[in-house]
Design a protein around this motif. Sequence first.
Motif, PDB file in Angstrom:
ATOM      1  N   GLN B  71       0.804  -1.220   0.000  1.00 42.02           N
ATOM      2  CA  GLN B  71       0.000   0.000   0.000  1.00 42.02           C
ATOM      3  C   GLN B  71       0.839   1.274   0.000  1.00 42.02           C
ATOM      4  OE1 GLN B  71      -1.912  -0.796   3.710  1.00 42.02           O
ATOM      5  NE2 GLN B  71      -3.678  -1.772   2.733  1.00 42.02           N
ATOM      6  N   VAL B  72       0.156   2.371  -0.286  1.00 35.90           N
ATOM      7  CA  VAL B  72       0.730   3.695  -0.015  1.00 35.90           C
ATOM      8  C   VAL B  72      -0.351   4.505   0.714  1.00 35.90           C
ATOM      9  CG1 VAL B  72       2.262   3.734  -2.028  1.00 35.90           C
ATOM     10  CG2 VAL B  72      -0.034   4.699  -2.209  1.00 35.90           C
ATOM     11  N   ALA B  73       0.092   5.546   1.393  1.00 36.15           N
ATOM     12  CA  ALA B  73      -0.869   6.411   2.077  1.00 36.15           C
ATOM     13  C   ALA B  73      -0.778   7.807   1.484  1.00 36.15           C
ATOM     14  CB  ALA B  73      -0.573   6.440   3.569  1.00 36.15           C
ATOM     15  N   TYR B  83       1.154  14.901   0.481  1.00 37.17           N
ATOM     16  CA  TYR B  83       2.244  13.996   0.097  1.00 37.17           C
ATOM     17  C   TYR B  83       1.842  12.528   0.235  1.00 37.17           C
ATOM     18  CZ  TYR B  83       3.085  13.815   5.154  1.00 37.17           C
ATOM     19  OH  TYR B  83       2.932  13.648   6.493  1.00 37.17           O
ATOM     20  N   THR B  84       2.683  11.655  -0.308  1.00 36.26           N
ATOM     21  CA  THR B  84       2.434  10.215  -0.293  1.00 36.26           C
ATOM     22  C   THR B  84       3.512   9.540   0.537  1.00 36.26           C
ATOM     23  OG1 THR B  84       1.555  10.392  -2.521  1.00 36.26           O
ATOM     24  CG2 THR B  84       2.165   8.189  -1.793  1.00 36.26           C
ATOM     25  N   THR B  85       3.126   8.577   1.334  1.00 40.50           N
ATOM     26  CA  THR B  85       4.146   7.805   2.061  1.00 40.50           C
ATOM     27  C   THR B  85       4.023   6.332   1.706  1.00 40.50           C
ATOM     28  OG1 THR B  85       2.666   7.629   3.930  1.00 40.50           O
ATOM     29  CG2 THR B  85       4.350   9.345   4.040  1.00 40.50           C
ATOM     30  N   GLY B  86       5.167   5.666   1.823  1.00 40.77           N
ATOM     31  CA  GLY B  86       5.209   4.246   1.487  1.00 40.77           C
ATOM     32  C   GLY B  86       4.930   3.376   2.696  1.00 40.77           C
ATOM     33  N   PRO B 153      -2.125   6.459  -7.448  1.00 45.69           N
ATOM     34  CA  PRO B 153      -3.083   6.443  -6.338  1.00 45.69           C
ATOM     35  C   PRO B 153      -3.796   7.780  -6.152  1.00 45.69           C
ATOM     36  CG  PRO B 153      -0.822   6.270  -5.533  1.00 45.69           C
ATOM     37  CD  PRO B 153      -0.771   6.100  -7.010  1.00 45.69           C
ATOM     38  N   VAL B 154      -3.121   8.877  -6.465  1.00 42.42           N
ATOM     39  CA  VAL B 154      -3.742  10.192  -6.270  1.00 42.42           C
ATOM     40  C   VAL B 154      -4.968  10.338  -7.167  1.00 42.42           C
ATOM     41  CG1 VAL B 154      -3.400  12.665  -6.455  1.00 42.42           C
ATOM     42  CG2 VAL B 154      -1.566  11.219  -5.560  1.00 42.42           C
TER      43      VAL B 154
END
Lengths: 282, 347
Positions: B71-73, B83-86, B153-154
Motif C-alpha cells: 500500500q501507499v498512504a 504527500y504520499t508515504t510508502g 493512487p492520487v
Amino acid sequence: MMKLTIIVTVAIVSILAIVFLVLSLFIVDQTQYAIVLRFGQIRKVISEPGLYTRTPFVDNVVRLSKRYYIYDIPVEKIITLDKKTLLVDSYAIWRIYDPKKFLESVRTVSLALSRIDDVVYSGLRNTLAKLEFDDIVTGERQYLLDITEFARKNLVEFGIEIRDVRIKHTDLPKENQQAVFERMKSERQSIAALIRAEGQKEAQKIRSEADKQATIIRAQAMSEAERIKGSGEASATRIYAEAFSKDYEFYKLLRTLESYKNIIPNSVVIVGEDLSILEQMK
Amino acid sequence: MNTYTDLTFEGRKHFGEDLPTFNFEGPRASDILGTAKGGRSVKAKFVVILVLIPLVVVYIMTGVYQVDPSQVALVKTFGKYSYTTGPGIHLHAPYPFQSHVIVDVQTIRKQEIGFRTIRPGQYASKKEEALILTGDGNIVSVEAVVQFRVSDPVKFVFNVEKPEELVKFTTESALRERIAKRTVDEILTAERDKVAYEVQEVTQRLLNDYDVGITVLNVLLQEVVPPDPVIAAFDDVNNAKQDKERYINEALRYANNLIPVVEGEARKIVLEAEAYAQQKILQATGETQRFLSILKEYKSSPKITETRLRIETLEQVLPKAKTVILLDRSQRILLMNLENLLGGGSK
C-alpha cells in the motif's frame, strides 16, 4: 472560593471560545466542493480543498463530490430505422462541474441522475432511431460521440459535465433472441449436414477408387491367366501333334477305342453288320 | 478513540517495543489507587495530570498510521492532498490537521464480466451480462476477467467515485464493441485472443482518457461459447467433423484392406493358370509318350495289335452298356441283353 469561581469562569469561557472556533472553521476535502449557504442563499462556492471559515449558527455548508460518477442508465427499448427492437444498456460518466448551478437546479445527486436519464434516453432514442440495426450494433464510435455531445449540451445548464456516454450492452428482446437462436441452430444444422455429406462423398470416392483398382487388378490377373493357359495349351497341342503325326492311322484307332470307354457305358449300342470294327463280336 | 485502540492493537502486534507509552498506563493506574489515601490537593493535581497525559497521547495517536507493503498512504492537510508515504508506520499531524487515505497499489484487482465468483472454485454465470450480439447477427456468450492495478493512487482516489465499477463498465463496453465487429465463428475460434487484446487496448485508452490512474494488466476471455439453447447444434458441427473423419477413415480402411486381398486373389488366379498350363503340358507329354511306346509295339505287328486292342476295349466297355443291339445282314436283331431290354431297365 473566589479562586474557584475564576477558574470555572475561565474554563467556561475558553470552552465556549473553542466551540465557537470549531463551528466557524471547516475543512473542504480534495474530493469535494463546498457551498456556504446563509439561510438557503448561496454565499460562497469553494472548489479548492483547505481550511475555511464561516459564521457559526448562520452559515450552512453543503458538500458535493468533485469526482466522476458512473451512472448505470436503466435498459432502454429502442426501435431502429429498419423497425427492429433493440434493448440498449448504457452508462454515463459525469461529474458536477458547476456546484452553484447544480445546487440551484437539481440540488441532489438522485435528482441529477433522473435528469441525466431523461437527456441520455432522448439522445439515444433520437440518434439510434435514424440508424439501422446493424449500424447500431457494429459501428458505435460516431453515434456515441453524437449522443455524448447532445447530453453534454443539454446538461450544461444543470452544472453537470457529461464525460462520456457508452453502451454496455445491446440486446434483443426475449422473443427476437429466441428467433436468433433458432436461426443459429438451423445454420449449424445445415453446416453439420454439409460436413457429413462431404465426408460421405469423400469416403465414397475412396471406396470407388479402391473398387476400381480391385477390378483392374482382377482383370489383369485374368488376362495374364488366360495368356498362361493359352501358352500351356499351345505347348500341349504342339506336343500332341508332333507325336501323333508319326502314325495317323494308329492314332485314330487308339483314340476311337479310347472314346468308347467314355461313350458306351450306360447307353444303347446298335451295331450294324457293316461295322467292321465289331466283326469279332459275331 | 476507536482509531486509537485499533492502532494500539496493531501497534502492539507489530511494534510492541516501539510503543513504551502504553506500558506505563497500567502501572500508573494502580499508582492512582495506591496514593488515593494521601493529601487531597496534591492528589487532585496528580489525577488531572494522569488523566491528561493519556488523552494527549491518544490525540497524538490519531496521527499514527500504518501502511502495509502493498500500500501507499496519501496524506491530506486540511483536506488537501500534500504527500504520499510508502509502507511502514508513520506519523502525521493529528486530527483535524491532517488525515490519510490508504490505497493498495500492488495487489492486482479484478472485475468479472458474465459471471461471479461465489467462492473460490465456484462460479455463477450472469447470462444477461454474458450474451453479446455478434457482427453477423448471432449471439455468443462471453465470460471475461479484467485485471488491473492502481498506477496513480492520487488520481485513483481523488478523481472517481467508484473506480472498480468504472473499470467493469468500460471493459464491458469495449468487449461489446469488439465482439460486434466479428462473426460468431471468428470469435469462437481464431480471433479469440485478438479480441482480448483489443479489449484491453480500448479499455486502457478510455481509462487514460478519464485520467483515473488505472493500468489494465490483462483482459482474459474465460468461457467463449455459443449460448445454451444452441450449444447442442454447435457441438453437432464438431461431431459432424468427427463423423467426416470417421467416414473417410473407414473408407481408407476398406481400401487398404481391399487392395491386398484382391492382389492375393490375382496372384492365385495367375498361379492357377500356370498350374493349368503345366498340367496340360505334362498331360500331353505323358499321353504322347504312352502313344509312342504303344506305337513302337504296333509297328512290329500291326494286325495283331490292332485286333487285340479292339477286343480288349470292347470287353472292357460293352458290359457297361445298357443294351447292345446287333443287326445282321438280314436286319434281324441279335439280342445281347434281353433281360435289360424287356425290363426297360426297371431292374
